[in-house]
Design a protein around this motif. Structure first.
Motif, PDB file in Angstrom:
ATOM      1  N   GLN A 130     -33.378  34.771 -45.415  1.00 47.47           N
ATOM      2  CA  GLN A 130     -32.603  35.784 -46.131  1.00 47.47           C
ATOM      3  C   GLN A 130     -31.133  35.724 -45.749  1.00 47.47           C
ATOM      4  OE1 GLN A 130     -34.565  39.477 -45.269  1.00 47.47           O
ATOM      5  NE2 GLN A 130     -36.333  39.026 -46.575  1.00 47.47           N
ATOM      6  N   ALA A 131     -30.852  35.556 -44.455  1.00 45.28           N
ATOM      7  CA  ALA A 131     -29.460  35.511 -44.018  1.00 45.28           C
ATOM      8  C   ALA A 131     -28.748  34.276 -44.565  1.00 45.28           C
ATOM      9  CB  ALA A 131     -29.393  35.528 -42.492  1.00 45.28           C
ATOM     10  N   LEU A 132     -29.421  33.131 -44.532  1.00 43.43           N
ATOM     11  CA  LEU A 132     -28.791  31.897 -45.005  1.00 43.43           C
ATOM     12  C   LEU A 132     -28.705  31.834 -46.527  1.00 43.43           C
ATOM     13  CD1 LEU A 132     -30.351  29.289 -42.550  1.00 43.43           C
ATOM     14  CD2 LEU A 132     -28.000  30.125 -42.591  1.00 43.43           C
ATOM     15  N   ALA A 133     -29.517  32.629 -47.221  1.00 43.03           N
ATOM     16  CA  ALA A 133     -29.462  32.625 -48.689  1.00 43.03           C
ATOM     17  C   ALA A 133     -28.111  33.122 -49.187  1.00 43.03           C
ATOM     18  CB  ALA A 133     -30.584  33.484 -49.259  1.00 43.03           C
ATOM     19  N   GLN A 134     -27.449  33.966 -48.391  1.00 42.32           N
ATOM     20  CA  GLN A 134     -26.142  34.487 -48.787  1.00 42.32           C
ATOM     21  C   GLN A 134     -24.992  33.603 -48.312  1.00 42.32           C
ATOM     22  OE1 GLN A 134     -26.210  37.179 -50.731  1.00 42.32           O
ATOM     23  NE2 GLN A 134     -28.429  37.211 -50.513  1.00 42.32           N
ATOM     24  N   ALA A 135     -25.289  32.585 -47.521  1.00 43.55           N
ATOM     25  CA  ALA A 135     -24.239  31.708 -46.984  1.00 43.55           C
ATOM     26  C   ALA A 135     -23.858  30.670 -48.022  1.00 43.55           C
ATOM     27  CB  ALA A 135     -24.716  31.031 -45.704  1.00 43.55           C
ATOM     28  N   VAL A 136     -22.580  30.551 -48.308  1.00 42.37           N
ATOM     29  CA  VAL A 136     -22.091  29.631 -49.331  1.00 42.37           C
ATOM     30  C   VAL A 136     -21.385  28.439 -48.710  1.00 42.37           C
ATOM     31  CG1 VAL A 136     -20.600  29.407 -51.356  1.00 42.37           C
ATOM     32  CG2 VAL A 136     -21.885  31.521 -50.973  1.00 42.37           C
ATOM     33  N   THR A 137     -20.514  28.678 -47.747  1.00 40.62           N
ATOM     34  CA  THR A 137     -19.737  27.615 -47.134  1.00 40.62           C
ATOM     35  C   THR A 137     -20.293  27.274 -45.758  1.00 40.62           C
ATOM     36  OG1 THR A 137     -18.194  29.126 -46.024  1.00 40.62           O
ATOM     37  CG2 THR A 137     -17.717  28.547 -48.315  1.00 40.62           C
ATOM     38  N   VAL A 138     -19.774  26.198 -45.175  1.00 41.30           N
ATOM     39  CA  VAL A 138     -20.168  25.825 -43.816  1.00 41.30           C
ATOM     40  C   VAL A 138     -19.789  26.940 -42.842  1.00 41.30           C
ATOM     41  CG1 VAL A 138     -19.730  24.214 -41.932  1.00 41.30           C
ATOM     42  CG2 VAL A 138     -20.063  23.343 -44.252  1.00 41.30           C
ATOM     43  N   ASP A 139     -18.633  27.554 -43.064  1.00 43.97           N
ATOM     44  CA  ASP A 139     -18.235  28.672 -42.203  1.00 43.97           C
ATOM     45  C   ASP A 139     -19.225  29.824 -42.316  1.00 43.97           C
ATOM     46  OD1 ASP A 139     -16.039  27.318 -41.282  1.00 43.97           O
ATOM     47  OD2 ASP A 139     -14.637  28.232 -42.696  1.00 43.97           O
ATOM     48  N   ASP A 140     -19.747  30.060 -43.521  1.00 42.03           N
ATOM     49  CA  ASP A 140     -20.730  31.128 -43.698  1.00 42.03           C
ATOM     50  C   ASP A 140     -22.000  30.827 -42.911  1.00 42.03           C
ATOM     51  OD1 ASP A 140     -18.996  32.397 -45.415  1.00 42.03           O
ATOM     52  OD2 ASP A 140     -19.936  31.645 -47.239  1.00 42.03           O
ATOM     53  N   VAL A 141     -22.475  29.587 -42.987  1.00 38.96           N
ATOM     54  CA  VAL A 141     -23.683  29.209 -42.253  1.00 38.96           C
ATOM     55  C   VAL A 141     -23.454  29.361 -40.751  1.00 38.96           C
ATOM     56  CG1 VAL A 141     -25.275  27.321 -41.735  1.00 38.96           C
ATOM     57  CG2 VAL A 141     -24.458  27.658 -44.079  1.00 38.96           C
ATOM     58  N   THR A 142     -22.296  28.902 -40.303  1.00 39.17           N
ATOM     59  CA  THR A 142     -21.975  29.030 -38.880  1.00 39.17           C
ATOM     60  C   THR A 142     -21.944  30.489 -38.460  1.00 39.17           C
ATOM     61  OG1 THR A 142     -20.656  26.998 -39.003  1.00 39.17           O
ATOM     62  CG2 THR A 142     -20.280  28.438 -37.118  1.00 39.17           C
ATOM     63  N   ALA A 143     -21.390  31.360 -39.311  1.00 38.55           N
ATOM     64  CA  ALA A 143     -21.322  32.785 -38.994  1.00 38.55           C
ATOM     65  C   ALA A 143     -22.707  33.404 -38.900  1.00 38.55           C
ATOM     66  CB  ALA A 143     -20.486  33.514 -40.046  1.00 38.55           C
ATOM     67  N   VAL A 144     -23.634  32.970 -39.746  1.00 40.86           N
ATOM     68  CA  VAL A 144     -25.006  33.486 -39.691  1.00 40.86           C
ATOM     69  C   VAL A 144     -25.662  33.117 -38.367  1.00 40.86           C
ATOM     70  CG1 VAL A 144     -27.314  33.246 -40.681  1.00 40.86           C
ATOM     71  CG2 VAL A 144     -25.341  33.549 -42.181  1.00 40.86           C
ATOM     72  N   LEU A 145     -25.427  31.893 -37.913  1.00 36.09           N
ATOM     73  CA  LEU A 145     -26.083  31.427 -36.690  1.00 36.09           C
ATOM     74  C   LEU A 145     -25.434  31.988 -35.436  1.00 36.09           C
ATOM     75  CD1 LEU A 145     -26.700  27.677 -37.601  1.00 36.09           C
ATOM     76  CD2 LEU A 145     -28.276  29.604 -37.810  1.00 36.09           C
ATOM     77  N   THR A 146     -24.129  32.152 -35.438  1.00 37.05           N
ATOM     78  CA  THR A 146     -23.427  32.567 -34.222  1.00 37.05           C
ATOM     79  C   THR A 146     -23.032  34.028 -34.225  1.00 37.05           C
ATOM     80  OG1 THR A 146     -21.277  31.918 -35.147  1.00 37.05           O
ATOM     81  CG2 THR A 146     -22.502  30.251 -33.916  1.00 37.05           C
ATOM     82  N   GLY A 147     -23.207  34.730 -35.367  1.00 36.36           N
ATOM     83  CA  GLY A 147     -22.828  36.130 -35.449  1.00 36.36           C
ATOM     84  C   GLY A 147     -23.892  37.043 -34.882  1.00 36.36           C
ATOM     85  N   ALA A 148     -23.737  38.349 -35.213  1.00 38.67           N
ATOM     86  CA  ALA A 148     -24.668  39.355 -34.705  1.00 38.67           C
ATOM     87  C   ALA A 148     -26.091  39.041 -35.155  1.00 38.67           C
ATOM     88  CB  ALA A 148     -24.249  40.745 -35.202  1.00 38.67           C
ATOM     89  N   GLY A 149     -27.003  38.985 -34.214  1.00 36.27           N
ATOM     90  CA  GLY A 149     -28.405  38.724 -34.517  1.00 36.27           C
ATOM     91  C   GLY A 149     -28.738  37.277 -34.762  1.00 36.27           C
ATOM     92  N   GLY A 150     -27.747  36.381 -34.692  1.00 37.43           N
ATOM     93  CA  GLY A 150     -27.997  34.982 -34.990  1.00 37.43           C
ATOM     94  C   GLY A 150     -28.954  34.340 -34.015  1.00 37.43           C
ATOM     95  N   MET A 151     -28.671  34.467 -32.722  1.00 36.00           N
ATOM     96  CA  MET A 151     -29.554  33.855 -31.719  1.00 36.00           C
ATOM     97  C   MET A 151     -30.933  34.491 -31.717  1.00 36.00           C
ATOM     98  SD  MET A 151     -27.076  33.436 -28.441  1.00 36.00           S
ATOM     99  CE  MET A 151     -26.823  35.206 -28.401  1.00 36.00           C
ATOM    100  N   GLU A 152     -30.974  35.801 -31.976  1.00 36.13           N
ATOM    101  CA  GLU A 152     -32.250  36.503 -31.886  1.00 36.13           C
ATOM    102  C   GLU A 152     -33.205  36.064 -32.984  1.00 36.13           C
ATOM    103  OE1 GLU A 152     -31.177  40.577 -31.876  1.00 36.13           O
ATOM    104  OE2 GLU A 152     -30.176  40.449 -29.931  1.00 36.13           O
ATOM    105  N   ARG A 153     -32.672  35.493 -34.076  1.00 41.00           N
ATOM    106  CA  ARG A 153     -33.572  34.966 -35.102  1.00 41.00           C
ATOM    107  C   ARG A 153     -34.383  33.793 -34.554  1.00 41.00           C
ATOM    108  NH1 ARG A 153     -28.745  35.826 -38.178  1.00 41.00           N
ATOM    109  NH2 ARG A 153     -28.984  37.626 -39.534  1.00 41.00           N
ATOM    110  N   PHE A 154     -33.849  33.149 -33.508  1.00 38.54           N
ATOM    111  CA  PHE A 154     -34.550  32.038 -32.875  1.00 38.54           C
ATOM    112  C   PHE A 154     -35.147  32.452 -31.530  1.00 38.54           C
ATOM    113  CE2 PHE A 154     -31.316  30.269 -35.603  1.00 38.54           C
ATOM    114  CZ  PHE A 154     -31.957  29.234 -36.260  1.00 38.54           C
ATOM    115  N   GLY A 155     -34.962  33.721 -31.163  1.00 38.73           N
ATOM    116  CA  GLY A 155     -35.432  34.168 -29.864  1.00 38.73           C
ATOM    117  C   GLY A 155     -34.719  33.504 -28.719  1.00 38.73           C
ATOM    118  N   ALA A 156     -33.474  33.026 -28.951  1.00 41.79           N
ATOM    119  CA  ALA A 156     -32.747  32.254 -27.940  1.00 41.79           C
ATOM    120  C   ALA A 156     -31.700  33.114 -27.245  1.00 41.79           C
ATOM    121  CB  ALA A 156     -32.077  31.048 -28.600  1.00 41.79           C
ATOM    122  N   ASP A 157     -31.218  32.607 -26.094  1.00 40.21           N
ATOM    123  CA  ASP A 157     -30.153  33.269 -25.342  1.00 40.21           C
ATOM    124  C   ASP A 157     -28.822  32.545 -25.481  1.00 40.21           C
ATOM    125  OD1 ASP A 157     -31.722  35.388 -23.830  1.00 40.21           O
ATOM    126  OD2 ASP A 157     -32.831  33.573 -23.307  1.00 40.21           O
TER     127      ASP A 157
END
Length: 690
Positions: A152-179
Motif C-alpha cells: 500500500q505504501a509503495l503503491a503511492q510512490a511515483v519517483t525514486v525519491d518517493d520509494v526511498t521516502a517510504v523505506l526510510t521514513g516513518a514506519g519504513g523499517m518497521e514494515r520489515f521488522g528491522a532496526d
C-alpha cells in the motif's frame, strides 16, 4: 516522576508480568515518563523514547492519537478527575495491538490540570476478536500485515525519491521488522547509497563513507550487499561477528555496533539487478524459513516499485528536457525595468503541458511580454508550444501591433493541422512612456501592483483562443491601453497558478492578489514570494508560468524628489487617494504649505481627464531646482484635445477649472505627449517668492 508517586520496584515487576505499566505526564512541561512496563506495552526501547508525547507517534497511528486527545480534552474541559479508553498501537513486527489507558488528572489549587498519572496495559485479551489464537496464526497475520502495509505504501510512490521516502521514513523499517535499513541503486558498475534509516550508519554505511558520494564499486567483493547484488542471491547473517570472517574489512565496524543480525537482499526486476537492500536487526539470532521468504518477497515488491520509479524518472527527464529546450534560455536585461520569470512543469511523467512565457526585445525601446498555454498535457502539446512561441516571437519582432500579432498566431496554429488550441496574453510595453498595449486570447489578463501597494485587474476585452478564432472566422483581438508608471509592477501568469480542484478560480485570483500585494518591491524577490505562497496551493496538475515586470522607480533625488501615480477612469476612489498622496508627499518634502493649492489644481485637472476623455491619467509631482526652486504638477492623458480657458456665465455649472488653476498656480501650460498630452502647473514656495 516524583519518588512518592513511583511504585516500588517489586510493584513494577508485577505490573510488567501482567503486561501493564505506569506513566506520569507533566502537562505544564509537556514531559512524559514511562516505567519499564509502560515502554514494553508500547513496544519501545528506552533509547527510542525521549520523554515527549510526540515520540509515541511511531507506535500510535494518527487516527488513534486523535481519539485519545479528544477523550482527554473532554475530561479536562468537563473538570473530571479521570479518563480512559481503548486504542490500537502498531508494534514493530507490524501487528496491531489493542491497548487500554486509565489516567488520574491532578489539578492545582485553581482547578487547572497540571499532571496525569495513570496505567497503560496490553488489552489484546479483552477483545476476543483481536486475540492471537496460535503461533501459526500470529505468523500469518504478521506476514499479511507486513506485505499489505509495504504494498500500500509503495503503491503511492511515483519517483525514486518517493520509494526511498517510504523505506526510510516513518514506519519504513518497521514494515520489515528491522532496526536499521540501507538502500542502494545500481549506477553503471557501482552501487550508490540513496537511503539510510534507523541504526544504519552501521557496517556497510561506514565503509560507504570512505568512497566519494557514498558510491561503492560493485567489483568490491569485500561488501556483502555488493556481493548480493552481483550474484542476485540474498545473504542472511544471524551472527554479525561471523560475517567478519568472510568480510575482514567489516570487523572494526561490527565491533562498534549494537547489531546482531542482517539480511542483504538484491533488488531484481526483469532478471536484472537494479539495487540492493540491507536490513539490520538487534536481538535476533536466527532467520526462519518464513522470515527468509518474507524478506525475499518484500525485496521483490521493492524492486518492482523501484523499476517503475526509475522508468518514471527517465520519462520525466525526457519530457522536461523537451519542454525546457523550447522555452527561453535566458531573459534579456532591459533598461528601465526588472523582469523575473518562474516556471514549474506538471508532475505526471511524460504528460507535460504546453505553458510558455517569452520576453521579446522590440524596436524603439519596447518589449513584448507573453504567457500562454497550449491545450493538452503531453509531448505533442509541448511541441506545438515551441512552434507557436517561435511564430509569435517572429510576428512581434516584425513590428506588428499586438492585435495583429495574435491574429497571425491564430492563423498559424489553425494551419498546423492540429485539433489543439491555445490561450495567450500579449503585452507590448514602452518603458520610456510607460504605455502598455495588451491583448488576450481566452487567457487570464494581467495584474498591476500600483506604487501604493494597491492591486488592480485591468479590464481587457478578450478574443477567442488561438486557433479557434480562425476556425470560427473571428480573429479580432481588441487592444487595451494601460499606463505603467515608474515603480509599478505588471504580473502575468497561466491558470495553473490560481486553479485548485473543487474551488472557484476567484479564490485563487484573490490569493494571488494578496501574495502580490504583500510581497517585496523588487521583481526577483516578488517572484520568489509569490511562488513560495502559491505553488503549495496550486494542485491542479497543470504547468505554471509566472512573469513579473517592474518598471524602475523614478524618485528623483533628495533635493529634487518626484512621485508618480496612475488614476484609473473606473476607480471612483482614485481621485481622493491621489489628492491625499500628493499632500503626503509635499508634507514629507517640507512643502506642506503648498498642499491646499496643489490639491485644488490636481482635482480640477484630474476631473477634466476622467470626465472628458476615455482613459485614465498619470499624475507626476516633482520639485524643480532650476532656475529657481518650485513644485510642478503634471497630469498626462491620452486625449490630444487641448484645454481652453473659458469665461462662464454667473449661472454656469462648469468652465471655471482653468480659472481656478490660474488663481492658485504660478503658471501653467500644455505639452504634446505622443498619443496624448500633459497639462502642467507650477507652484512657488513662499521662501522662494521672497
Amino acid at each position: 516522576m516524583a519518588a512518592r508517586d513511583r511504585p516500588d520496584i517489586g510493584a513494577e515487576k508485577r505490573l510488567a508480568l501482567n503486561r501493564m505499566g505506569t506513566f506520569d505526564w507533566d502537562l505544564e512541561r509537556s514531559t512524559l515518563v514511562f516505567d519499564e512496563g509502560g515502554l514494553a506495552v508500547f513496544d519501545l526501547r528506552p533509547d527510542e523514547f525521549d520523554g515527549m508525547a510526540d515520540s509515541l507517534a511511531r507506535r500510535v497511528p494518527p487516527e488513534e492519537c486523535a481519539r485519545l486527545t479528544t477523550a482527554l480534552r473532554k475530561a479536562l474541559d468537563a473538570g473530571q478527575s479521570s479518563y480512559g479508553g481503548y486504542f490500537q498501537i502498531r508494534r514493530r513486527d507490524g501487528l496491531r495491538q489493542w491497548t487500554h489507558v486509565r489516567g488520574h488528572i491532578v489539578r492545582n489549587e485553581e482547578g487547572a490540570p497540571v499532571r496525569v498519572l495513570g496505567i497503560v496495559r496490553n488489552a489484546t485479551t479483552d477483545l476476543a476478536e483481536f486475540s492471537v489464537v496460535s503461533p501459526l496464526e500470529a505468523g500469518r497475520q504478521r506476514t499479511t500485515t507486513m506485505v499489505q502495509g509495504t504494498t500500500q505504501a509503495l503503491a503511492q510512490a511515483v519517483t525514486v525519491d518517493d520509494v526511498t521516502a517510504v523505506l526510510t521514513g516513518a514506519g519504513g523499517m518497521e514494515r520489515f521488522g528491522a532496526d536499521g535499513l540501507i538502500l542502494g541503486l545500481v549506477e553503471g558498475s557501482a552501487l550508490k547509497i540513496v537511503g539510510l534509516a534507523g541504526e544504519p550508519v552501521a557496517i556497510l554505511t561506514e565503509l560507504a563513507l570512505d568512497h566519494v558520494d557514498n558510491v561503492l564499486p560493485l567489483a568490491d567483493h569485500s561488501q556483502p550487499l555488493a556481493e548480493a547484488v552481483l550474484t542476485q542471491q540474498p545473504r542472511f547473517v544471524a551472527s554479525l561477528p561471523e560475517l567478519a570472517e568472510r568480510f575482514p574489512r567489516l570487523a572494526p565496524y561490527i565491533r562498534r555496533r549494537r547489531l546482531d543480525a542482517a539480511a542483504f537482499l538484491p533488488l531484481v526486476a526483469q532478471a536484472r539487478s537494479i539495487g540492493g537492500l540491507g536490513l539490520f536487526y538487534r536481538d535476533r539470532t536466527e532467520f526462519s524459513a518464513e522470515d527468509r521468504n518474507l524478506c525475499i518477497g518484500l525485496a521483490g515488491i521493492v524492486g518492482q516499485s523501484l523499476q517503475r520509479a526509475i522508468l518514471f524518472d527517465e520519462e520525466r527527464k525526457f519530457a522536461t528536457d523537451l519542454q525546457s529546450s523550447m522555452l527561453p534560455r535566458h531573459i534579456p536585461d532591459v533598461d528601465g525595468a526588472e523582469i523575473a520569470v518562474r516556471y514549474r512543469t506538471a508532475w505526471s511523467g511524460r504528460d507535460v503541458g504546453g505553458d510558455w512565457y517569452d520576453v521579446i526585445l522590440l524596436p524603439r525601446g519596447r518589449i513584448g511580454l507573453v504567457v500562454g498555454d497550449v491545450q493538452g498535457h503531453d509531448t505533442h502539446a509541448a511541441a506545438i508550444m515551441g512552434q507557436l512561441r517561435i511564430a509569435l516571437r517572429a510576428y512581434a519582432a516584425e513590428g506588428h501591433t499586438p492585435s495583429t500579432v495574435l491574429a497571425r498566431a491564430s492563423r498559424f496554429l489553425a494551419e498546423l493541422d492540429t485539433e489543439r488550441f491555445a490561450t495567450c496574453t500579449y503585452a507590448q510595453v514602452d518603458l520610456g512612456s510607460g504605455a502598455v498595449k495588451a491583448v488576450r486570447a481566452g487567457h487570464l489578463g494581467p495584474m498591476v501592483r500600483h506604487t501604493d501597494g494597491r492591486i488592480g485587474w485591468p479590464r481587457l476585452r478578450g478574443g477567442l483562443p488561438l486557433g479557434l478564432a480562425t476556425v470560427f472566422g473571428d480573429d479580432a483581438y481588441p487592444e487595451t491601453r494601460l499606463d505603467l508608471v515608474p515603480g509599478e509592477t505588471l504580473v502575468l501568469c497561466t491558470d495553473g497558478l490560481v486553479e485548485e480542484p473543487g474551488l472557484d478560480i476567484d479564490v485563487g485570483l484573490d490569493a494571488l492578489a494578496e501574495a502580490v500585494r504583500t510581497g517585496p518591491a523588487e521583481a526577483e524577490a516578488l517572484a520568489d514570494h509569490v511562488t513560495e505562497g502559491m505553488w503549495e496551493r496550486a494542485k491542479s496538475g497543470d504547468d505554471i508560468a509566472l512573469l513579473v515586470l517592474r518598471r524602475n522607480p523614478d524618485v528623483g533625488t533628495a533635493q529634487a524628489p518626484r512621485v508618480h501615480q496612475y488614476i484609473h477612469q473606473a476607480d471612483p476612489e482614485g481621485l481622493a487617494e491621489a489628492r491625499a498622496a500628493l499632500r503626503h508627499s509635499l508634507e514629507h518634502w517640507g512643502l506642506g504649505v503648498l498642499a491646499d493649492d496643489v490639491e485644488v489644481a490636481a482635482g480640477e485637472l484630474l476631473g477634466n481627464v476622467l470626465l472628458h476623455t476615455e482613459g485614465g491619467a498619470v499624475v507626476t509631482l516633482e520639485v524643480l531646482l532650476e532656475p529657481d526652486r518650485r513644485v510642478r504638477l503634471w497630469v498626462n492623458d491620452r486625449s490630444s484635445v487641448r484645454p481652453h480657458r473659458r469665461t462662464p456665465g454667473e449661472s454656469a455649472t462648469s468652465g471655471r477649472g482653468l480659472m481656478m488653476i490660474e488663481a492658485v498656480a504660478e503658471r501653467w501650460g500644455v505639452e504634446p505627449r505622443g498619443e496624448g498630452k500633459a497639462v502642467w502647473c507650477e507652484f512657488v514656495p513662499p521662501a522662494a517668492e521672497e
